[in-house]
Write a protein that holds these residues in place. Structure first.
Motif, PDB file in Angstrom:
ATOM      1  N   ILE A 114     111.366 -14.456  64.487  1.00  0.00           N
ATOM      2  CA  ILE A 114     111.193 -15.692  64.880  1.00  0.00           C
ATOM      3  C   ILE A 114     112.491 -16.815  64.585  1.00  0.00           C
ATOM      4  O   ILE A 114     113.973 -17.637  65.539  1.00  0.00           O
ATOM      5  CB  ILE A 114     110.363 -16.982  64.586  1.00  0.00           C
ATOM      6  CG1 ILE A 114     108.749 -16.411  65.454  1.00  0.00           C
ATOM      7  CG2 ILE A 114     110.455 -18.594  65.218  1.00  0.00           C
ATOM      8  CD1 ILE A 114     107.656 -17.075  64.721  1.00  0.00           C
ATOM      9  N   ALA A 115     112.691 -16.344  62.918  1.00  0.00           N
ATOM     10  CA  ALA A 115     114.052 -16.877  62.037  1.00  0.00           C
ATOM     11  C   ALA A 115     115.220 -16.479  63.325  1.00  0.00           C
ATOM     12  O   ALA A 115     116.584 -17.232  62.915  1.00  0.00           O
ATOM     13  CB  ALA A 115     113.931 -16.753  60.212  1.00  0.00           C
ATOM     14  N   GLY A 116     115.498 -15.999  63.333  1.00  0.00           N
ATOM     15  CA  GLY A 116     116.904 -14.314  63.561  1.00  0.00           C
ATOM     16  C   GLY A 116     116.757 -14.992  64.997  1.00  0.00           C
ATOM     17  O   GLY A 116     117.659 -14.168  66.163  1.00  0.00           O
ATOM     18  N   ASP A 117     115.729 -15.809  66.029  1.00  0.00           N
ATOM     19  CA  ASP A 117     115.792 -15.641  66.941  1.00  0.00           C
ATOM     20  C   ASP A 117     115.941 -13.931  67.545  1.00  0.00           C
ATOM     21  O   ASP A 117     115.870 -14.205  69.355  1.00  0.00           O
ATOM     22  CB  ASP A 117     117.554 -16.319  67.132  1.00  0.00           C
ATOM     23  CG  ASP A 117     117.454 -18.097  67.773  1.00  0.00           C
ATOM     24  OD1 ASP A 117     116.593 -18.469  67.131  1.00  0.00           O
ATOM     25  OD2 ASP A 117     119.088 -18.317  67.346  1.00  0.00           O
ATOM     26  N   VAL A 118     114.971 -13.450  67.271  1.00  0.00           N
ATOM     27  CA  VAL A 118     114.834 -12.607  68.008  1.00  0.00           C
ATOM     28  C   VAL A 118     113.141 -12.925  69.463  1.00  0.00           C
ATOM     29  O   VAL A 118     114.394 -12.148  70.182  1.00  0.00           O
ATOM     30  CB  VAL A 118     113.636 -11.134  67.179  1.00  0.00           C
ATOM     31  CG1 VAL A 118     114.022 -10.159  67.735  1.00  0.00           C
ATOM     32  CG2 VAL A 118     115.385 -10.887  66.714  1.00  0.00           C
ATOM     33  N   TRP A 119     113.055 -13.986  69.096  1.00  0.00           N
ATOM     34  CA  TRP A 119     111.721 -14.285  69.915  1.00  0.00           C
ATOM     35  C   TRP A 119     111.218 -15.572  69.901  1.00  0.00           C
ATOM     36  O   TRP A 119     111.477 -15.788  68.758  1.00  0.00           O
ATOM     37  CB  TRP A 119     111.048 -13.534  70.434  1.00  0.00           C
ATOM     38  CG  TRP A 119     109.914 -13.000  69.178  1.00  0.00           C
ATOM     39  CD1 TRP A 119     109.139 -13.752  68.963  1.00  0.00           C
ATOM     40  CD2 TRP A 119     109.095 -12.011  68.421  1.00  0.00           C
ATOM     41  NE1 TRP A 119     108.425 -13.514  67.519  1.00  0.00           N
ATOM     42  CE2 TRP A 119     108.331 -11.666  67.131  1.00  0.00           C
ATOM     43  CE3 TRP A 119     109.873 -10.389  68.363  1.00  0.00           C
ATOM     44  CZ2 TRP A 119     107.570 -10.973  66.695  1.00  0.00           C
ATOM     45  CZ3 TRP A 119     109.570  -9.481  67.526  1.00  0.00           C
ATOM     46  CH2 TRP A 119     108.715  -9.936  66.529  1.00  0.00           C
ATOM     47  N   SER A 120     110.628 -16.091  70.897  1.00  0.00           N
ATOM     48  CA  SER A 120     110.801 -17.531  70.631  1.00  0.00           C
ATOM     49  C   SER A 120     109.237 -17.507  71.845  1.00  0.00           C
ATOM     50  O   SER A 120     108.560 -16.430  71.715  1.00  0.00           O
ATOM     51  CB  SER A 120     111.487 -18.186  71.161  1.00  0.00           C
ATOM     52  OG  SER A 120     111.979 -17.835  72.540  1.00  0.00           O
ATOM     53  N   TYR A 121     108.324 -19.154  71.539  1.00  0.00           N
ATOM     54  CA  TYR A 121     107.180 -19.188  72.368  1.00  0.00           C
ATOM     55  C   TYR A 121     107.679 -20.809  73.630  1.00  0.00           C
ATOM     56  O   TYR A 121     108.751 -21.558  72.962  1.00  0.00           O
ATOM     57  CB  TYR A 121     106.494 -19.410  71.636  1.00  0.00           C
ATOM     58  CG  TYR A 121     105.884 -18.497  70.337  1.00  0.00           C
ATOM     59  CD1 TYR A 121     105.069 -17.640  71.027  1.00  0.00           C
ATOM     60  CD2 TYR A 121     106.667 -17.931  69.416  1.00  0.00           C
ATOM     61  CE1 TYR A 121     105.462 -16.316  69.730  1.00  0.00           C
ATOM     62  CE2 TYR A 121     106.684 -17.616  68.039  1.00  0.00           C
ATOM     63  CZ  TYR A 121     105.601 -16.418  68.851  1.00  0.00           C
ATOM     64  OH  TYR A 121     105.419 -15.282  68.003  1.00  0.00           O
ATOM     65  N   ASN A 122     107.298 -19.659  74.492  1.00  0.00           N
ATOM     66  CA  ASN A 122     107.376 -21.127  75.586  1.00  0.00           C
ATOM     67  C   ASN A 122     106.769 -21.743  75.880  1.00  0.00           C
ATOM     68  O   ASN A 122     105.622 -21.855  75.604  1.00  0.00           O
ATOM     69  CB  ASN A 122     106.988 -20.064  77.383  1.00  0.00           C
ATOM     70  CG  ASN A 122     107.189 -21.103  78.141  1.00  0.00           C
ATOM     71  OD1 ASN A 122     107.376 -22.591  77.948  1.00  0.00           O
ATOM     72  ND2 ASN A 122     107.781 -20.186  79.546  1.00  0.00           N
ATOM     73  N   PRO A 123     107.754 -23.571  75.473  1.00  0.00           N
ATOM     74  CA  PRO A 123     106.346 -24.383  74.931  1.00  0.00           C
ATOM     75  C   PRO A 123     105.156 -25.082  75.794  1.00  0.00           C
ATOM     76  O   PRO A 123     104.671 -25.857  75.466  1.00  0.00           O
ATOM     77  CB  PRO A 123     107.598 -25.848  74.663  1.00  0.00           C
ATOM     78  CG  PRO A 123     108.966 -25.084  75.156  1.00  0.00           C
ATOM     79  CD  PRO A 123     109.280 -23.649  75.197  1.00  0.00           C
ATOM     80  N   ILE A 143     101.932 -27.398  67.768  1.00  0.00           N
ATOM     81  CA  ILE A 143     100.985 -27.373  66.902  1.00  0.00           C
ATOM     82  C   ILE A 143     101.871 -26.239  65.839  1.00  0.00           C
ATOM     83  O   ILE A 143     101.798 -25.744  66.283  1.00  0.00           O
ATOM     84  CB  ILE A 143      99.760 -27.903  66.274  1.00  0.00           C
ATOM     85  CG1 ILE A 143      99.024 -28.335  67.159  1.00  0.00           C
ATOM     86  CG2 ILE A 143      99.481 -27.564  64.907  1.00  0.00           C
ATOM     87  CD1 ILE A 143      97.900 -28.767  67.619  1.00  0.00           C
ATOM     88  N   ASP A 144     103.341 -26.657  65.551  1.00  0.00           N
ATOM     89  CA  ASP A 144     103.615 -25.175  64.124  1.00  0.00           C
ATOM     90  C   ASP A 144     103.379 -25.665  62.739  1.00  0.00           C
ATOM     91  O   ASP A 144     102.881 -27.158  61.878  1.00  0.00           O
ATOM     92  CB  ASP A 144     105.062 -25.716  64.505  1.00  0.00           C
ATOM     93  CG  ASP A 144     105.649 -25.034  65.672  1.00  0.00           C
ATOM     94  OD1 ASP A 144     104.738 -24.336  66.416  1.00  0.00           O
ATOM     95  OD2 ASP A 144     106.260 -26.265  66.420  1.00  0.00           O
ATOM     96  N   ILE A 145     102.958 -24.341  61.940  1.00  0.00           N
ATOM     97  CA  ILE A 145     103.050 -24.355  61.038  1.00  0.00           C
ATOM     98  C   ILE A 145     104.217 -23.508  60.626  1.00  0.00           C
ATOM     99  O   ILE A 145     104.513 -22.304  60.520  1.00  0.00           O
ATOM    100  CB  ILE A 145     101.556 -23.729  61.224  1.00  0.00           C
ATOM    101  CG1 ILE A 145     100.573 -23.798  61.352  1.00  0.00           C
ATOM    102  CG2 ILE A 145     101.467 -23.175  58.783  1.00  0.00           C
ATOM    103  CD1 ILE A 145      99.418 -22.944  60.650  1.00  0.00           C
ATOM    104  N   GLY A 146     104.763 -24.653  59.909  1.00  0.00           N
ATOM    105  CA  GLY A 146     106.486 -23.799  59.454  1.00  0.00           C
ATOM    106  C   GLY A 146     107.140 -23.630  60.789  1.00  0.00           C
ATOM    107  O   GLY A 146     106.722 -25.057  61.645  1.00  0.00           O
ATOM    108  N   ILE A 147     107.876 -22.013  60.777  1.00  0.00           N
ATOM    109  CA  ILE A 147     108.496 -21.991  62.351  1.00  0.00           C
ATOM    110  C   ILE A 147     107.320 -21.598  62.589  1.00  0.00           C
ATOM    111  O   ILE A 147     107.775 -21.093  64.502  1.00  0.00           O
ATOM    112  CB  ILE A 147     109.885 -21.481  61.786  1.00  0.00           C
ATOM    113  CG1 ILE A 147     109.279 -20.289  61.583  1.00  0.00           C
ATOM    114  CG2 ILE A 147     110.456 -22.433  61.174  1.00  0.00           C
ATOM    115  CD1 ILE A 147     110.594 -19.280  61.531  1.00  0.00           C
TER     116      ILE A 147
END
Length: 113
Positions: free
Chosen positions: A53-62, A68-72
């Motif tokens: 996630i931090a490296g923008d390798v993948w993300s989540y469709n909002p 609700i996130d815990i950290g990122i």
């Protein structure tokens, strides 16, 4: 409702597999053993996810997560690493118990002949 699909999927998995506790060796009743099986693996994959996630390798469709996130990390993704293995343990335990019953019945049936 789309926004809660991933969360509902995790809750649905728990609800559908909960009755398997009755058939199996007691996954919920053996909390320490269950935690020892799930937590180390979950931590490895949570770390992996955080790096991705931090490296923008993948993300989540909002559209499909609650927001609700815990950290990122979306709470649903965090739940995934505990819910899916728990459901797997419940299923494995129940199937093992049923196969044991079937094996004993076959053995008893052969002996009685």
């Amino acid at each position: 409702m789309e926004r809660y699909e991933y969360l509902l999927l995790m809750v649905g998995c728990l609800i559908l597999t909960a009755p398997l506790e009755i058939l199996g060796a007691g996954v919920y009743r053996q909390a320490r053993r269950t935690a020892a099986a799930i937590i180390p693996v979950a931590l490895v994959f949570i770390g992996w996810d955080l790096i991705a996630i931090a490296g923008d390798v993948w993300s989540y469709n909002p559209r499909f997560v609650s927001g609700i996130d815990i950290g990122i990390m979306p709470v649903e993704e965090l739940m995934f690493f505990f819910v899916v293995p728990l459901c797997g343990l419940l299923t494995y335990s129940a199937v093992s118990t049923i196969l044991g019953w079937m094996s004993r019945r076959r053995s008893e049936h052969r002996v009685s002949r």
